[in-house]
Every structure is written in structure tokens, then in C-alpha cells.
Design a protein around this motif. Sequence first.
Motif, PDB file in Angstrom:
ATOM      1  N   PHE A  24       0.838  -1.209   0.000  1.00 30.20           N
ATOM      2  CA  PHE A  24       0.000   0.000   0.000  1.00 30.20           C
ATOM      3  C   PHE A  24       0.870   1.255   0.000  1.00 30.20           C
ATOM      4  CE2 PHE A  24       0.037  -0.894   4.703  1.00 30.20           C
ATOM      5  CZ  PHE A  24       0.591   0.305   5.149  1.00 30.20           C
ATOM      6  N   ASP A  25       2.079   1.119   0.517  1.00 30.10           N
ATOM      7  CA  ASP A  25       3.042   2.213   0.498  1.00 30.10           C
ATOM      8  C   ASP A  25       3.371   2.604  -0.947  1.00 30.10           C
ATOM      9  OD1 ASP A  25       5.144   3.918   1.191  1.00 30.10           O
ATOM     10  OD2 ASP A  25       5.707   2.662   2.877  1.00 30.10           O
ATOM     11  N   TYR A  26       3.718   1.605  -1.757  1.00 27.54           N
ATOM     12  CA  TYR A  26       3.968   1.853  -3.180  1.00 27.54           C
ATOM     13  C   TYR A  26       2.705   2.385  -3.855  1.00 27.54           C
ATOM     14  CZ  TYR A  26       8.313  -0.912  -2.924  1.00 27.54           C
ATOM     15  OH  TYR A  26       9.563  -1.388  -2.625  1.00 27.54           O
ATOM     16  N   GLY A  27       1.568   1.789  -3.514  1.00 26.61           N
ATOM     17  CA  GLY A  27       0.314   2.203  -4.136  1.00 26.61           C
ATOM     18  C   GLY A  27       0.005   3.662  -3.897  1.00 26.61           C
ATOM     19  N   VAL A  28       0.223   4.123  -2.682  1.00 32.23           N
ATOM     20  CA  VAL A  28      -0.013   5.531  -2.367  1.00 32.23           C
ATOM     21  C   VAL A  28       0.919   6.418  -3.195  1.00 32.23           C
ATOM     22  CG1 VAL A  28       0.190   7.290  -0.562  1.00 32.23           C
ATOM     23  CG2 VAL A  28      -0.916   5.099  -0.056  1.00 32.23           C
ATOM     24  N   GLY A  29       2.176   6.010  -3.320  1.00 28.85           N
ATOM     25  CA  GLY A  29       3.120   6.788  -4.125  1.00 28.85           C
ATOM     26  C   GLY A  29       2.716   6.842  -5.589  1.00 28.85           C
ATOM     27  N   ILE A  30       2.240   5.718  -6.110  1.00 27.15           N
ATOM     28  CA  ILE A  30       1.798   5.664  -7.504  1.00 27.15           C
ATOM     29  C   ILE A  30       0.586   6.566  -7.733  1.00 27.15           C
ATOM     30  CG2 ILE A  30       0.748   4.137  -9.241  1.00 27.15           C
ATOM     31  CD1 ILE A  30       2.498   1.875  -7.978  1.00 27.15           C
ATOM     32  N   LEU A  31      -0.281   6.642  -6.730  1.00 26.14           N
ATOM     33  CA  LEU A  31      -1.523   7.413  -6.874  1.00 26.14           C
ATOM     34  C   LEU A  31      -1.359   8.894  -6.549  1.00 26.14           C
ATOM     35  CD1 LEU A  31      -4.037   4.870  -5.298  1.00 26.14           C
ATOM     36  CD2 LEU A  31      -3.748   5.429  -7.719  1.00 26.14           C
ATOM     37  N   LEU A  32      -0.194   9.293  -6.096  1.00 27.89           N
ATOM     38  CA  LEU A  32       0.013  10.687  -5.686  1.00 27.89           C
ATOM     39  C   LEU A  32      -0.411  11.696  -6.748  1.00 27.89           C
ATOM     40  CD1 LEU A  32       1.055  12.750  -3.639  1.00 27.89           C
ATOM     41  CD2 LEU A  32       3.363  12.396  -4.561  1.00 27.89           C
ATOM     42  N   PRO A  33      -0.008  11.554  -8.025  1.00 28.45           N
ATOM     43  CA  PRO A  33      -0.411  12.563  -9.019  1.00 28.45           C
ATOM     44  C   PRO A  33      -1.910  12.560  -9.311  1.00 28.45           C
ATOM     45  CG  PRO A  33       1.442  11.224  -9.806  1.00 28.45           C
ATOM     46  CD  PRO A  33       0.871  10.532  -8.608  1.00 28.45           C
ATOM     47  N   PHE A  34      -2.578  11.444  -9.028  1.00 30.39           N
ATOM     48  CA  PHE A  34      -3.994  11.315  -9.367  1.00 30.39           C
ATOM     49  C   PHE A  34      -4.912  11.644  -8.190  1.00 30.39           C
ATOM     50  CE2 PHE A  34      -1.372   8.149 -11.561  1.00 30.39           C
ATOM     51  CZ  PHE A  34      -1.510   8.592 -12.867  1.00 30.39           C
ATOM     52  N   MET A  35      -4.392  11.480  -6.989  1.00 30.34           N
ATOM     53  CA  MET A  35      -5.195  11.738  -5.795  1.00 30.34           C
ATOM     54  C   MET A  35      -5.131  13.193  -5.348  1.00 30.34           C
ATOM     55  SD  MET A  35      -7.010   9.300  -4.447  1.00 30.34           S
ATOM     56  CE  MET A  35      -7.141   9.960  -2.776  1.00 30.34           C
ATOM     57  N   GLY A  36      -4.000  13.823  -5.561  1.00 27.90           N
ATOM     58  CA  GLY A  36      -3.826  15.192  -5.091  1.00 27.90           C
ATOM     59  C   GLY A  36      -4.039  16.204  -6.196  1.00 27.90           C
TER      60      GLY A  36
END
Length: 334
Positions: A24-36
Motif C-alpha cells: 500500500f506504500d507503493y500504491g499511495v506513491g503511484i496514486l500521488l499525481p492522481f489523488m492530489g
Amino acid sequence: MDLNILWFILISVLFIGFFFLEGFDYGVGILLPFMGKNDTERRIVINTIGPVWDGNEVWLITAGGAIFAAFPNWYATLFSGFYLALFFILVALIIRGVAFEFRSSDRSPRWRSAWDWGIFVGSLLSAILWGVAVTNILRGVPINGEMQYVGTFFDLLSPYTLIGGVTTLLLFTVHGALYLTLKTEGEMVQRAWSIAKTVSVGALVVLVLLAAMTYFQTDLFASTLAALGILVCAVAMILTVLFTYKKAAGKAFIASSLTITFLVLSVFSGLFPRVMVSSLNPEWSLHIYNASSSPYTLKIMTIVALTLVPIVLAYQIWTYWVFRKRITAKDIHY
């Protein structure tokens, strides 16, 4: 149970813990440009893993140290044969770690944007490369009778291993999105649900494809325990999709966690008692006896592990308990 088997199990548990937590750590990093959608939201995303991301990587360091001490021949063959792949993972992790620490040291939008992309790229590459590495170990690589890797970097790339990379990428992305549904509020939660719904279906399809390719490319299904693990993994992934569409955050995250757990468990079960499979000759494969340290070394390591591991586990559980609440704009530090 002899100590060789015990240490194989302990290393398996360490990798399960690593992929579950770092997933989930990697997942959060991957989603950073799309979530924020703005700097504050991106900082909220980063702060959901800010207190724990480096602790999650301790599982990998510990697993690597355990392999080095318990199975030195495995360590030597793995790190020499997968040198470039592991180097790329290391670079990705360094970029990612530095980005977490440096991002907020300057208020310049360009500065922060550059480090945001560093987090994204580091997380993306790591997620893909781990899948490629694991499927290579399972499929087998060219190892000769002297336990030496005799292939090239490009021998590690094949349709099967690339599908493995895509599988871990999608699984970790779903895992990260579901984690964000538990750690954010308001519109960001809805955004995370939207991503999780889309990606979870793709992850299920690719996971089934990987399982089918694994059946033909490896002997994993010869192990009853591994085959059962794959079945449970598939069921858990189906439940992940169902709970995601029902927006049952806790259940979906648990199901996602079980998917990753049983996937890794299946890999180690399918390998046992081997630790690396030779594609040149099955007799040249490394296993828990020809790759191990001396019995005395394993005995000392067992005493140390039984003493220190409970302390480390207690500390990490306490850390997650302390930082269990949802993150809002007033909680951001990174």
C-alpha cells in the motif's frame, strides 16, 4: 522441524510482511499525481504514509540480512544474477526516500512537483520490478552447477515476468487506493474509491492471467499448498472487487491484504525446498540445504531472532496504532 526449514519459513514471513505493508506504500506513491489536485491534497496523501514508509522497508532489509546470514549461497547467486534489476530497485527506493524528505523543504511549486514525480516514478518502478523478480525466481533462471548465474539482464525479461510486474503494479495500486479510503476524508475518499473500482477489476483479470501462465511456465501447482494458496488468493481478489464496489473500506482492505499475503505464500510454497530454480538443470537448483550456513550459525541466528523480532513487531504495531487516524490538512508535516 530443522533450522533450515525454520529459516525458510521466517524469510517467507518477512517477505509477506514486506509486500503487505510496502504494497500500500507503493500504491499511495503511484496514486500521488492522481489523488492530489493541489499541494495541500498531495501533502495529505504523502502524510498518510509519512510516519510508516521507512519502517515498512525494514522488513526488506531484515529479509535481505536473513538471506545473507542463513542462506549465503542464495544471497550470492540472487544478488549477482539480479544485480541490475536489484540496482534499479535500489535507485528507485533512494529517489523515493529522498523525495519524501526533501519535498517540503522548499515552497517552490516546481521543486515540489519534481519530488512528487520522484515519489511516483520510484514507487512505480519498484512495484513493477518486484513482480518481475519474483516471477523469475519462480520460473527459473540460468544457474550452473557452481551456483552461478550465467545469463544476462535480458534473460530476466519475458512475457511471463512482465505480466508478473503488471500484476504487482495493479495489486499494489489497489492496495494503496483502499488504504487511502481509510486514511483520508471527503472528496479524496471518493476519488480513492473511484480509482480502486477501476483498477481492482484490471488487477483481477491480470491475476487470473498470471495464474494461468504460472500453470504452464512453472511447477508451482505441483505443490498442493501452493495451489491452494493461489485459489485463496483469487477468492480474496474477487472479494476485494466486491467489497470495493460496496464501499466497505475495512473489508476491502483486508481482502486486498489477503490477496497479497496468499500470493507471496504461494510463491514460497511452490519453491520449497528450493530457493532458486535453475532453468538449465533442476539438479543445479539452490535449496535450503545446499545454500545454507552451518548449523551453528543457524542456531545462533535463531536465538537472536526469537529475542529481537517480537520487540520489532511490537514497536511497528504500536506505530500504526499511534498513527491510525485519518489525515486532514491540519495534520500534514511532510
